[in-house]
Motif scaffolding. Structure first.
Motif, PDB file in Angstrom:
ATOM      1  N   ILE A  41     -14.199 -17.855 -15.838  1.00  0.00           N
ATOM      2  CA  ILE A  41     -13.840 -19.269 -15.800  1.00  0.00           C
ATOM      3  C   ILE A  41     -15.122 -20.075 -15.705  1.00  0.00           C
ATOM      4  CG2 ILE A  41     -12.519 -21.049 -14.622  1.00  0.00           C
ATOM      5  CD1 ILE A  41     -10.823 -18.925 -13.391  1.00  0.00           C
ATOM      6  N   ASP A  42     -15.429 -20.879 -16.704  1.00  0.00           N
ATOM      7  CA  ASP A  42     -16.635 -21.692 -16.622  1.00  0.00           C
ATOM      8  C   ASP A  42     -16.281 -23.088 -16.141  1.00  0.00           C
ATOM      9  OD1 ASP A  42     -15.954 -23.364 -18.915  1.00  0.00           O
ATOM     10  OD2 ASP A  42     -16.381 -21.596 -20.126  1.00  0.00           O
ATOM     11  N   LYS A  43     -17.314 -23.836 -15.788  1.00  0.00           N
ATOM     12  CA  LYS A  43     -17.117 -25.151 -15.194  1.00  0.00           C
ATOM     13  C   LYS A  43     -16.468 -26.128 -16.155  1.00  0.00           C
ATOM     14  CE  LYS A  43     -21.283 -24.348 -12.555  1.00  0.00           C
ATOM     15  NZ  LYS A  43     -22.678 -24.776 -12.357  1.00  0.00           N
TER      16      LYS A  43
ATOM     17  N   VAL B 178     -10.564 -31.070  -4.182  1.00  0.00           N
ATOM     18  CA  VAL B 178     -11.271 -29.974  -4.830  1.00  0.00           C
ATOM     19  C   VAL B 178     -12.499 -30.515  -5.543  1.00  0.00           C
ATOM     20  CG1 VAL B 178     -11.087 -28.074  -6.481  1.00  0.00           C
ATOM     21  CG2 VAL B 178      -9.077 -28.777  -5.160  1.00  0.00           C
ATOM     22  N   TYR B 179     -13.622 -29.809  -5.421  1.00  0.00           N
ATOM     23  CA  TYR B 179     -14.847 -30.261  -6.084  1.00  0.00           C
ATOM     24  C   TYR B 179     -15.762 -29.070  -6.362  1.00  0.00           C
ATOM     25  CZ  TYR B 179     -16.748 -29.891  -1.328  1.00  0.00           C
ATOM     26  OH  TYR B 179     -17.115 -29.433  -0.085  1.00  0.00           O
TER      27      TYR B 179
ATOM     28  N   ASP C  10     -10.242 -27.434 -14.897  1.00  0.00           N
ATOM     29  CA  ASP C  10      -9.738 -28.802 -14.774  1.00  0.00           C
ATOM     30  C   ASP C  10      -9.495 -29.078 -13.290  1.00  0.00           C
ATOM     31  OD1 ASP C  10      -8.366 -31.180 -14.756  1.00  0.00           O
ATOM     32  OD2 ASP C  10      -7.094 -30.684 -16.466  1.00  0.00           O
ATOM     33  N   LEU C  11     -10.455 -29.768 -12.673  1.00  0.00           N
ATOM     34  CA  LEU C  11     -10.381 -30.005 -11.233  1.00  0.00           C
ATOM     35  C   LEU C  11      -9.159 -30.846 -10.853  1.00  0.00           C
ATOM     36  CD1 LEU C  11     -14.117 -30.662 -10.296  1.00  0.00           C
ATOM     37  CD2 LEU C  11     -12.768 -28.617  -9.850  1.00  0.00           C
TER      38      LEU C  11
END
Length: 238
Positions: free
Chosen positions: A67-69, A92-93, A73-74
């Protein structure tokens, strides 16, 4: 000519900087999440476990690897957490070094309904399901359902916010006409509260009565204490 050459060099330099910045930004986003960490406010994870939160954080995938940044989906993950039955609020961050963080506040039960339908009443007056992980020590409530629970909320909330009442009141029974009776710890008389009007006044009267009767060593002489009249406490002796 020299001035034109200077402009060209400046343009090329800006272009190179932009390229390097864009490349670094893309590479940064494409990096996988290096760590997932959940922090529960009040240091409590009673009603929902860290494992459950982690599964929601990684969008129901088995691990964070892959899972990449940019893919994560924050907003969606935060929304998933906030929809959970045991979570009151979640934030969430991502940190600059690629770590996923979640600050989680759990819902707080203030009463527990038992009977054909069992659930908690939370501190905001909403129905909260029981947790398979932890059982809260809150007053037991008989005769309630989801339709009538809101009427008793002012009483339960007042009990929860008062140390004396929390220590002494163990149960609330619903009677006909939305009238209520309170059960006490270690005493064999019940307290007839009446309806949910004048809550603060009734409880102040009860506390004054209790302390006076305790001082006079007469608590064991009563079989019923009636608070429904608001401005006075009516007691029936055994």
């Amino acid at each position: 000519m020299k001035r034109s050459l200077g402009y060209i060099k400046a343009f090329v330099l800006v272009a190179v900087i932009c390229f390097l910045y864009g490349f670094a930004e893309k590479r940064h986003k494409s990096r996988g999440i290096s760590e997932v960490k959940v922090r529960f406010t009040d240091n409590e994870n009673l009603y929902v476990t860290e494992e459950v939160v982690n599964k929601l954080l990684i969008q129901n995938k088995a691990s964070v690897s892959g899972i990449d940044k940019e893919t994560l989906d924050l907003n969606r993950v935060e929304s998933l957490l906030n929809k959970h039955d045991m979570i009151e609020n979640a934030e969430v961050y991502l940190t600059l070094d690629g770590k996923l963080r979640a600050e989680v506040s759990q819902r707080k039960p203030i009463g527990r309904v038992i009977g054909s339908s069992s659930f908690y009443l939370d501190r905001k007056g909403k129905v909260m399901p029981l947790s398979p992980f932890y059982s809260a020590r809150v007053p037991l409530m008989l005769g309630f359902n989801e339709a009538n629970i809101s009427k008793v909320y002012p009483i339960v909330k007042h009990i929860r916010n008062d140390e004396f009442l929390t220590r002494h009141i163990t149960g609330i029974n619903r009677l006909k006409g939305d009238k209520y009776e309170l059960e006490l710890r270690e005493l064999d008389f019940n307290v007839y509260f009446g309806d949910s009007s004048n809550v603060a006044l009734k409880f102040n009267n009860f506390k004054a009565f209790y302390k006076k009767a305790q001082k006079d060593k007469k608590l064991d002489t009563y079989k019923k204490v009636n608070l429904q009249f608001g401005d006075q406490v009516v007691c029936t002796k055994k």
